[in-house]
Design an enzyme around this catalytic site. Structure first.
Site, PDB file in Angstrom:
ATOM      1  N   LYS A  13       0.835  -1.213   0.000  1.00 25.12           N
ATOM      2  CA  LYS A  13       0.000   0.000   0.000  1.00 25.12           C
ATOM      3  C   LYS A  13       0.869   1.261   0.000  1.00 25.12           C
ATOM      4  O   LYS A  13       0.650   2.177  -0.784  1.00 25.12           O
ATOM      5  CB  LYS A  13      -0.932   0.034   1.233  1.00 25.12           C
ATOM      6  N   ARG A  90      -9.309   1.793   8.823  1.00 28.01           N
ATOM      7  CA  ARG A  90      -8.937   0.442   9.236  1.00 28.01           C
ATOM      8  C   ARG A  90     -10.074  -0.276   9.941  1.00 28.01           C
ATOM      9  O   ARG A  90      -9.929  -1.446  10.280  1.00 28.01           O
ATOM     10  CB  ARG A  90      -7.765   0.532  10.208  1.00 28.01           C
ATOM     11  N   ARG A 129      11.864  -5.442   4.565  1.00 29.54           N
ATOM     12  CA  ARG A 129      11.548  -4.023   4.396  1.00 29.54           C
ATOM     13  C   ARG A 129      12.494  -3.140   5.214  1.00 29.54           C
ATOM     14  O   ARG A 129      12.847  -3.447   6.346  1.00 29.54           O
ATOM     15  CB  ARG A 129      10.115  -3.739   4.835  1.00 29.54           C
ATOM     16  N   ARG A 162      11.786  -1.200  10.480  1.00 29.50           N
ATOM     17  CA  ARG A 162      10.729  -0.652  11.334  1.00 29.50           C
ATOM     18  C   ARG A 162      10.637  -1.430  12.633  1.00 29.50           C
ATOM     19  O   ARG A 162      10.760  -2.652  12.645  1.00 29.50           O
ATOM     20  CB  ARG A 162       9.379  -0.729  10.594  1.00 29.50           C
ATOM     21  N   ARG A 173      -0.828  -7.477  13.689  1.00 30.06           N
ATOM     22  CA  ARG A 173      -1.350  -6.567  12.664  1.00 30.06           C
ATOM     23  C   ARG A 173      -2.162  -7.333  11.616  1.00 30.06           C
ATOM     24  O   ARG A 173      -3.201  -6.873  11.160  1.00 30.06           O
ATOM     25  CB  ARG A 173      -0.196  -5.804  12.006  1.00 30.06           C
TER      26      ARG A 173
HETATM   27  P1  AP5 Z   1       4.842  -1.601   1.919  1.00 30.15           P
HETATM   28  O1  AP5 Z   1       4.476  -0.741   0.747  1.00 30.15           O
HETATM   29  O2  AP5 Z   1       5.636  -0.977   3.016  1.00 30.15           O
HETATM   30  O3  AP5 Z   1       3.566  -2.378   2.521  1.00 30.15           O
HETATM   31  P2  AP5 Z   1       2.248  -1.822   3.224  1.00 30.15           P
HETATM   32  O4  AP5 Z   1       1.098  -2.506   2.560  1.00 30.15           O
HETATM   33  O5  AP5 Z   1       2.253  -0.331   3.240  1.00 30.15           O
HETATM   34  O6  AP5 Z   1       2.391  -2.463   4.645  1.00 30.15           O
HETATM   35  P3  AP5 Z   1       2.581  -1.845   6.122  1.00 30.15           P
HETATM   36  O7  AP5 Z   1       3.249  -2.911   6.936  1.00 30.15           O
HETATM   37  O8  AP5 Z   1       3.261  -0.500   6.076  1.00 30.15           O
HETATM   38  O9  AP5 Z   1       1.154  -1.694   6.597  1.00 30.15           O
HETATM   39  P4  AP5 Z   1       0.740  -1.547   8.085  1.00 30.15           P
HETATM   40  O10 AP5 Z   1      -0.700  -1.420   7.892  1.00 30.15           O
HETATM   41  O11 AP5 Z   1       1.222  -2.585   9.003  1.00 30.15           O
HETATM   42  O12 AP5 Z   1       1.544  -0.290   8.591  1.00 30.15           O
HETATM   43  P5  AP5 Z   1       1.103   1.190   8.776  1.00 30.15           P
HETATM   44  O13 AP5 Z   1       2.308   2.011   8.575  1.00 30.15           O
HETATM   45  O14 AP5 Z   1      -0.120   1.509   8.007  1.00 30.15           O
HETATM   46  O15 AP5 Z   1       5.641  -2.859   1.310  1.00 30.15           O
HETATM   47  C1  AP5 Z   1       6.220  -3.826   2.159  1.00 30.15           C
HETATM   48  C2  AP5 Z   1       7.606  -4.257   1.612  1.00 30.15           C
HETATM   49  O16 AP5 Z   1       7.433  -4.978   0.382  1.00 30.15           O
HETATM   50  C3  AP5 Z   1       8.543  -3.087   1.294  1.00 30.15           C
HETATM   51  O17 AP5 Z   1       9.863  -3.444   1.645  1.00 30.15           O
HETATM   52  C4  AP5 Z   1       8.423  -2.897  -0.229  1.00 30.15           C
HETATM   53  O18 AP5 Z   1       9.605  -2.390  -0.791  1.00 30.15           O
HETATM   54  C5  AP5 Z   1       8.123  -4.321  -0.685  1.00 30.15           C
HETATM   55  N1  AP5 Z   1       7.230  -4.370  -1.834  1.00 30.15           N
HETATM   56  C6  AP5 Z   1       6.100  -3.624  -2.014  1.00 30.15           C
HETATM   57  N2  AP5 Z   1       5.515  -3.961  -3.193  1.00 30.15           N
HETATM   58  C7  AP5 Z   1       6.284  -4.946  -3.749  1.00 30.15           C
HETATM   59  C8  AP5 Z   1       6.208  -5.727  -4.959  1.00 30.15           C
HETATM   60  N3  AP5 Z   1       5.209  -5.561  -5.831  1.00 30.15           N
HETATM   61  N4  AP5 Z   1       7.158  -6.665  -5.184  1.00 30.15           N
HETATM   62  C9  AP5 Z   1       8.164  -6.862  -4.289  1.00 30.15           C
HETATM   63  N5  AP5 Z   1       8.317  -6.151  -3.145  1.00 30.15           N
HETATM   64  C10 AP5 Z   1       7.378  -5.207  -2.864  1.00 30.15           C
HETATM   65  O19 AP5 Z   1       0.657   1.199  10.332  1.00 30.15           O
HETATM   66  C11 AP5 Z   1       1.599   1.023  11.375  1.00 30.15           C
HETATM   67  C12 AP5 Z   1       0.898   1.136  12.717  1.00 30.15           C
HETATM   68  O20 AP5 Z   1       0.325   2.461  12.874  1.00 30.15           O
HETATM   69  C13 AP5 Z   1      -0.306   0.197  12.950  1.00 30.15           C
HETATM   70  O21 AP5 Z   1       0.093  -1.082  13.393  1.00 30.15           O
HETATM   71  C14 AP5 Z   1      -1.107   0.965  14.016  1.00 30.15           C
HETATM   72  O22 AP5 Z   1      -0.520   0.827  15.300  1.00 30.15           O
HETATM   73  C15 AP5 Z   1      -0.932   2.416  13.565  1.00 30.15           C
HETATM   74  N6  AP5 Z   1      -1.986   2.834  12.641  1.00 30.15           N
HETATM   75  C16 AP5 Z   1      -1.811   3.152  11.319  1.00 30.15           C
HETATM   76  N7  AP5 Z   1      -2.985   3.488  10.756  1.00 30.15           N
HETATM   77  C17 AP5 Z   1      -3.935   3.373  11.726  1.00 30.15           C
HETATM   78  C18 AP5 Z   1      -5.342   3.560  11.744  1.00 30.15           C
HETATM   79  N8  AP5 Z   1      -6.018   3.918  10.626  1.00 30.15           N
HETATM   80  N9  AP5 Z   1      -6.001   3.359  12.925  1.00 30.15           N
HETATM   81  C19 AP5 Z   1      -5.347   2.993  14.038  1.00 30.15           C
HETATM   82  N10 AP5 Z   1      -4.004   2.789  14.089  1.00 30.15           N
HETATM   83  C20 AP5 Z   1      -3.299   2.972  12.938  1.00 30.15           C
END
Ligand code: AP5
Length: 221
Positions: A13, A90, A129, A162, A173
């Site tokens: 994402k 979410r 990552r 991270r 998660r």
């Molecule tokens: P990446 O693009 O980083 O994946 P992502 O889908 O963004 O996954 P996240 O782990 O960041 O999502 P998350 O929901 O856990 O974290 P968030 O920051 O939102 O890609 C992953 C890896 O794969 C990278 O290394 C990339 O290079 C690689 N890759 C990507 N595409 C590829 C491809 N096609 N081929 C090969 N490799 C590829 O949230 C973190 C924390 O914040 C949560 O746990 C929570 O505590 C809090 N939080 C965030 N939002 C909320 C909310 N709305 N409500 C409450 N708490 C929240």
């Protein structure tokens, strides 16, 4: 234009949201990235959410909705041509709050794109990552490494793993995603705005599929 990306942790994402910023001129609203920036800056909000992030739990809805609202106000001021939401909403109450916030602006979500991928791939991606501690740029040690190891191509910041990419926090998660976030697809499907792309392709191919959906209504259904 307002686009919501939905997919499990590691589906890409954040990676695709960055690309849409460049190709569509929208603002990336990544709640996870915003919280990590607050923590890195040592703000009160950052201190409040630090433990929650590391455990992979959800930040309270009122705090999350407020941070999104502040970014939407930047869009209102003309900073971008809309927004792509990464990691928000979410759960149902966040989805309803987003509807209200956009409705108050005479707008609505145009596209919800599900990035689908198998669980074994997710774990491999998350363990490889790396992110920039300064600007949040996302790298992968195999698929997308920075040109100089440990140094961000975009801003020169430090690239590191991270804190929540631990096996326990990843499991937590993913469980929250299955229980609270995946059901949002049905919530949006009633409006006919949901499309799915195959996230298990090279990044460029995933981006092409998303742009097909957004720009001419075609692509993977
Ligand atoms: P990446 O693009 O980083 O994946 P992502 O889908 O963004 O996954 P996240 O782990 O960041 O999502 P998350 O929901 O856990 O974290 P968030 O920051 O939102 O890609 C992953 C890896 O794969 C990278 O290394 C990339 O290079 C690689 N890759 C990507 N595409 C590829 C491809 N096609 N081929 C090969 N490799 C590829 O949230 C973190 C924390 O914040 C949560 O746990 C929570 O505590 C809090 N939080 C965030 N939002 C909320 C909310 N709305 N409500 C409450 N708490 C929240």
């Amino acid at each position: 234009m307002y686009i919501v990306l939905i997919g499990p942790q590691g589906s890409g994402k954040g990676t695709q949201a960055d690309r849409l910023v460049n190709s569509l001129g929208v603002m990336k609203i990544s709640t996870g990235e915003l919280f990590r920036a607050e923590r890195a800056a040592g703000t009160e909000l950052g201190k409040l959410v630090a433990g929650i992030l590391d455990a992979g739990e959800l930040v309270p809805d009122d705090v999350t909705i407020a941070i999104v609202e502040s970014r939407l106000e930047e869009v209102d001021r003309g900073a971008a041509l809309g927004a792509v939401f990464d990691g928000f909403p979410r759960n149902l109450s966040q989805a309803e709050a987003l509807d209200v916030a956009l409705d108050g602006r005479g707008a609505a979500i145009d596209h919800v794109v599900e990035i689908a991928i198998s669980e074994d791939k997710l774990v491999r991606r998350l363990s490889g990552r790396r992110v920039c501690s300064n600007c949040g740029a996302v790298y992968h040690i195999d698929h997308a490494p920075p040109s100089v190891p440990g140094v961000c191509d975009r801003c020169g910041g430090k690239v590191e793993q991270r804190a929540d990419d631990t096996p326990e926090a990843i499991r937590r998660r993913l469980a929250i995603f299955a229980e609270m976030t995946r059901p949002l697809l049905a919530y949006y499907a009633e409006r006919g705005i949901v499309s799915q792309v195959d996230g298990d392709q090279p990044m460029e191919a995933v981006e092409k599929d998303i742009l097909s959906i957004i720009q001419d209504g075609s692509g993977a259904a």
